[in-house]
Design a protein around this motif. Structure first.
Motif, PDB file in Angstrom:
ATOM      1  N   SER A 297      46.841  42.269  20.253  1.00 29.41           N
ATOM      2  CA  SER A 297      45.525  42.907  20.386  1.00 29.41           C
ATOM      3  C   SER A 297      44.406  41.920  20.078  1.00 29.41           C
ATOM      4  O   SER A 297      43.327  41.983  20.676  1.00 29.41           O
ATOM      5  CB  SER A 297      45.429  44.125  19.460  1.00 29.41           C
TER       6      SER A 297
ATOM      7  N   THR B 105      39.486  48.444  22.132  1.00 30.38           N
ATOM      8  CA  THR B 105      38.771  49.147  21.053  1.00 30.38           C
ATOM      9  C   THR B 105      38.125  48.156  20.095  1.00 30.38           C
ATOM     10  O   THR B 105      36.958  48.322  19.707  1.00 30.38           O
ATOM     11  CB  THR B 105      39.758  50.050  20.273  1.00 30.38           C
TER      12      THR B 105
ATOM     13  N   VAL C 104      44.993  48.777  24.457  1.00 29.96           N
ATOM     14  CA  VAL C 104      44.140  49.819  23.869  1.00 29.96           C
ATOM     15  C   VAL C 104      43.469  49.309  22.597  1.00 29.96           C
ATOM     16  O   VAL C 104      42.249  49.459  22.404  1.00 29.96           O
ATOM     17  CB  VAL C 104      44.966  51.090  23.567  1.00 29.96           C
TER      18      VAL C 104
END
Length: 219
Positions: A99, A39, A35
């Motif tokens: 990430s 993003t 996620v």
């Protein structure tokens, strides 16, 4: 001191009892990293000062060791009144760290989509959100399924770092047994075999998912 098979087998129930914690940390960290990574990539593509700041943040994340993130979250944040549980710190730390890498994976997956499709979406007056959800995301998932699976295995192999926070994952349990019995070979071997089995199982599952996505894309 030789390898004692009976002692090794006696450690299996204790170590395998921590498999739930290991898998929970792996799955939640992978979801969080996915996620955040997606993003970050969408913000970076937006350009401008915000996009430039996110580009710097991604490079910064990829240039720092995962232990630095875990130590910072667990030992530094309490000085500023933010106290998180060990498991939460572990999941947040692994999510943040990976990430940065997954943002690059998503970038490659989006770049592989023919630009004409995004131009067609604009010609049809689709909003940016609809373009991302209905045009980019489905095709990107097919492109990134394999590398995403590899990072899922990487996150699994990184969960032993959580032992420094006293999270009761599999390697931490193995070290607990070793420190109590002064026998390291058996519990660490058992933990290694269990990690290998989980990694192979995840790789097989990811391969099946990738095949299904590719088959769906051909229809």
């Amino acid at each position: 001191m030789g390898f004692n098979l009976d002692f090794a087998l006696s450690t299996v129930p204790t170590i395998i009892g921590a498999i739930g914690t290991t898998l929970l940390a792996t799955v939640l960290s992978c979801l969080g990293a996915s996620v955040l990574g997606f993003t970050f990539e969408m913000i970076r593509r937006g350009g401008g000062a915000t996009g430039l700041a996110v580009r710097f943040l991604i490079d910064f994340i990829r240039s720092t060791p995962v232990l630095a993130w875990l130590y910072f979250l667990y030992f530094v944040l309490p000085f500023y009144g933010i106290r998180l549980g060990a498991m939460t710190v572990g999941i947040v730390g692994l999510s943040l760290y990976y990430s940065g890498y997954l943002a690059e994976v998503f970038k490659a997956g989006i770049d592989a989509i023919p630009k004409g499709q995004q131009e067609a979406a604009r010609a049809l007056s689709l909003t940016r959100r609809d373009t991302v959800v209905f045009v980019i995301a489905p095709q990107m998932l097919r492109n990134v399924a394999a590398p995403l699976g590899n990072y899922l295995v990487s996150i699994l192999k990184a969960t032993p770092y959580l032992a420094i926070l006293a999270v009761p994952e599999m390697l931490g349990r193995a070290f607990d047994i070793a420190s109590e019995t002064y026998r390291y070979a058996e519990p660490l071997t058992v933990a290694g075999i269990l990690f290998l089995a989980l990694a192979l199982l995840i790789s097989y599952g990811v391969k099946r998912v990738e095949q299904r996505l590719l088959a769906a894309g051909r229809h």
